[in-house]
Design a protein around this motif. Structure first.
Motif, PDB file in Angstrom:
ATOM      1  N   THR A 153       0.721  -1.232   0.018  1.00  0.00           N
ATOM      2  CA  THR A 153      -0.020   0.126  -0.016  1.00  0.00           C
ATOM      3  C   THR A 153       0.955   1.355  -0.130  1.00  0.00           C
ATOM      4  O   THR A 153       2.253   1.040   0.344  1.00  0.00           O
ATOM      5  CB  THR A 153      -0.939   0.139   1.246  1.00  0.00           C
ATOM      6  OG1 THR A 153      -0.268   0.191   2.381  1.00  0.00           O
ATOM      7  CG2 THR A 153      -1.688  -1.086   1.437  1.00  0.00           C
ATOM      8  N   ARG A 173      -1.943  -1.297  -5.738  1.00  0.00           N
ATOM      9  CA  ARG A 173      -1.541  -0.531  -4.559  1.00  0.00           C
ATOM     10  C   ARG A 173      -2.517   0.674  -3.982  1.00  0.00           C
ATOM     11  O   ARG A 173      -2.138   1.858  -4.386  1.00  0.00           O
ATOM     12  CB  ARG A 173      -0.068   0.023  -4.442  1.00  0.00           C
ATOM     13  CG  ARG A 173       0.808  -0.997  -4.708  1.00  0.00           C
ATOM     14  CD  ARG A 173       2.526  -0.692  -4.816  1.00  0.00           C
ATOM     15  NE  ARG A 173       2.598   0.538  -5.724  1.00  0.00           N
ATOM     16  CZ  ARG A 173       3.727   1.216  -5.665  1.00  0.00           C
ATOM     17  NH1 ARG A 173       4.682   0.771  -4.900  1.00  0.00           N
ATOM     18  NH2 ARG A 173       4.002   2.068  -6.649  1.00  0.00           N
ATOM     19  N   PRO A 174      -3.256   0.383  -3.076  1.00  0.00           N
ATOM     20  CA  PRO A 174      -4.224   1.356  -2.701  1.00  0.00           C
ATOM     21  C   PRO A 174      -3.374   2.530  -2.014  1.00  0.00           C
ATOM     22  O   PRO A 174      -2.271   2.192  -1.261  1.00  0.00           O
ATOM     23  CB  PRO A 174      -5.038   0.682  -1.547  1.00  0.00           C
ATOM     24  CG  PRO A 174      -5.035  -0.654  -1.903  1.00  0.00           C
ATOM     25  CD  PRO A 174      -3.645  -0.950  -2.522  1.00  0.00           C
ATOM     26  N   VAL A 176      -3.221   5.204   0.861  1.00  0.00           N
ATOM     27  CA  VAL A 176      -4.244   5.101   2.205  1.00  0.00           C
ATOM     28  C   VAL A 176      -3.590   6.368   3.224  1.00  0.00           C
ATOM     29  O   VAL A 176      -2.278   6.390   3.047  1.00  0.00           O
ATOM     30  CB  VAL A 176      -3.959   3.843   3.136  1.00  0.00           C
ATOM     31  CG1 VAL A 176      -4.925   4.039   4.319  1.00  0.00           C
ATOM     32  CG2 VAL A 176      -4.503   2.726   2.215  1.00  0.00           C
ATOM     33  N   THR A 185      -9.129   5.855   1.758  1.00  0.00           N
ATOM     34  CA  THR A 185      -8.403   4.894   0.780  1.00  0.00           C
ATOM     35  C   THR A 185      -8.699   5.193  -0.534  1.00  0.00           C
ATOM     36  O   THR A 185      -9.867   5.117  -0.887  1.00  0.00           O
ATOM     37  CB  THR A 185      -8.649   3.441   1.091  1.00  0.00           C
ATOM     38  OG1 THR A 185      -8.319   2.920   2.340  1.00  0.00           O
ATOM     39  CG2 THR A 185      -7.888   2.400   0.162  1.00  0.00           C
ATOM     40  N   LEU A 187      -7.496   4.585  -5.150  1.00  0.00           N
ATOM     41  CA  LEU A 187      -6.773   3.874  -6.020  1.00  0.00           C
ATOM     42  C   LEU A 187      -6.289   5.100  -6.976  1.00  0.00           C
ATOM     43  O   LEU A 187      -5.037   4.761  -7.435  1.00  0.00           O
ATOM     44  CB  LEU A 187      -7.554   2.907  -6.822  1.00  0.00           C
ATOM     45  CG  LEU A 187      -8.123   1.619  -5.916  1.00  0.00           C
ATOM     46  CD1 LEU A 187      -8.732   0.494  -6.890  1.00  0.00           C
ATOM     47  CD2 LEU A 187      -6.685   0.912  -5.317  1.00  0.00           C
TER      48      LEU A 187
END
Length: 325
Positions: A153, A173-174, A176, A185, A187
């Motif tokens: 992430t 891979r978010p 956050v 969160t 994208l």
């Protein structure tokens, strides 16, 4: 490695192992959450260890790990849970230790206490930050942002103030952003996060984000998915999701503040965030309202506009004071 880091490494390994053996009991889940909340470094270290374990799936075929796994599976029922935890904890130590040896002696210390890059602005200052993944963060006045090296992430934390994020698209891979007890969160999107002493606000201008609360209170939702053109305001445990003009809400990014029928006291408070010189409004005129687009760093323009509309006049003394006309 210091004694404190060694202790944290042991705690990370044990919690990681206990979670790998199956669902935690309610009591253990409470204890695990308390451990995470006790120190931001605990959460960071646990997430980093989880990312590392996932990144090195190939190590599962290591003969040492296979032997320990078989030992855990064959444990007698009376000692089964304890031995499984010990075995998996040993696996975690082997993995982390092996990777540490491979990447250098300082790696494990960095894993157990990962150090973010810190960005901060002074009163009246704004800053544009290019993040390693190609995203852009713009910090408002008197704000602080921490950013960790991207892993599974992309992790950031808004410690205080406000920041606008233009997120590079990466579905794997978010992105956050931690904000107190909440997380945002995404994208690939553009959003603004504004953290105040008793509230925080998210304004979404593009894409979708999910806002989650670690500790929802007063019956508030624990998770909300937002669409572009909406804002979420969380205050004292209550969440309010509504449509908003994102251009006005994010005007500060270009150095202007947009006010729509706002009280003079609220305008002065917002402008005061950018000024080291006090801006005060007398109680007799504090509730008078005005719509305006004002330069964020020019209180003089605010005073002139108020006087031009006959809402108040400049008072004597230092700083910027508005009194009854």
């Amino acid at each position: 490695m210091s004694a404190a880091l060694q202790e944290r490494a042991a705690e990370v390994a044990e919690w990681f192992a206990r979670r790998r053996t199956g669902p935690l009991t309610p009591e253990d889940q409470v204890a695990f959450q308390a451990w995470l909340d006790a120190d931001p470094g605990n959460r960071e270290a646990f997430e980093a260890a989880s990312d590392l374990w996932s990144d090195y799936d190939g190590l599962r075929t290591d003969p040492r790990l296979m032997r320990l796994r078989e030992e855990a599976r064959g444990a007698v029922s009376r000692h089964r849970t304890r031995r499984m935890v010990g075995a998996i904890a040993a696996c975690a130590v082997l993995v982390l230790g092996g990777v540490a040896a491979w990447r250098g002696a300082g790696y494990l210390s960095g894993l157990i206490a990962p150090q973010p890059t810190r960005y901060a602005t002074r009163v009246g200052q704004t800053m544009s930050v290019g993040l390693p993944d190609g995203s852009l963060a713009i910090l408002d006045t008197n704000s602080e942002l921490r950013a960790w090296a991207p892993g599974k992430t992309r992790r950031l934390e808004l410690v205080r103030g406000r920041a606008f994020f233009k997120v590079a698209k990466d579905p794997t891979r978010p992105f956050v952003v931690r904000v107190g007890d909440h997380s945002v969160t995404a994208l690939g999107t553009q959003f603004d996060v504004d953290l105040r002493p008793r509230s925080f606000r998210v304004v979404l201008s593009e894409g979708r984000v999910r806002v989650k609360s670690d500790h929802p209170a007063g019956g508030a939702a624990s998770s909300v998915d937002m669409n572009a053109g909406y804002q979420l305001v969380a205050r004292d445990g209550d969440w309010n999701l509504s449509r908003t003009d994102t251009r006005g809400a994010e005007g500060w990014v270009s150095g202007r503040l947009v006010f729509d029928d706002a009280p003079l006291s609220a305008i002065a408070a917002e402008l005061g965030r950018y000024s080291t010189v006090p801006i005060t409004v007398a109680p007799g005129v504090a509730d008078r309202r005005m719509s305006a687009v004002l330069p964020a760093k020019d209180p003089e323009a605010f005073v002139a506009s108020v006087e031009a509309q006959g809402l108040a006049r400049r008072g004597p003394g230092a700083g910027y004071a508005l009194i009854a006309p």
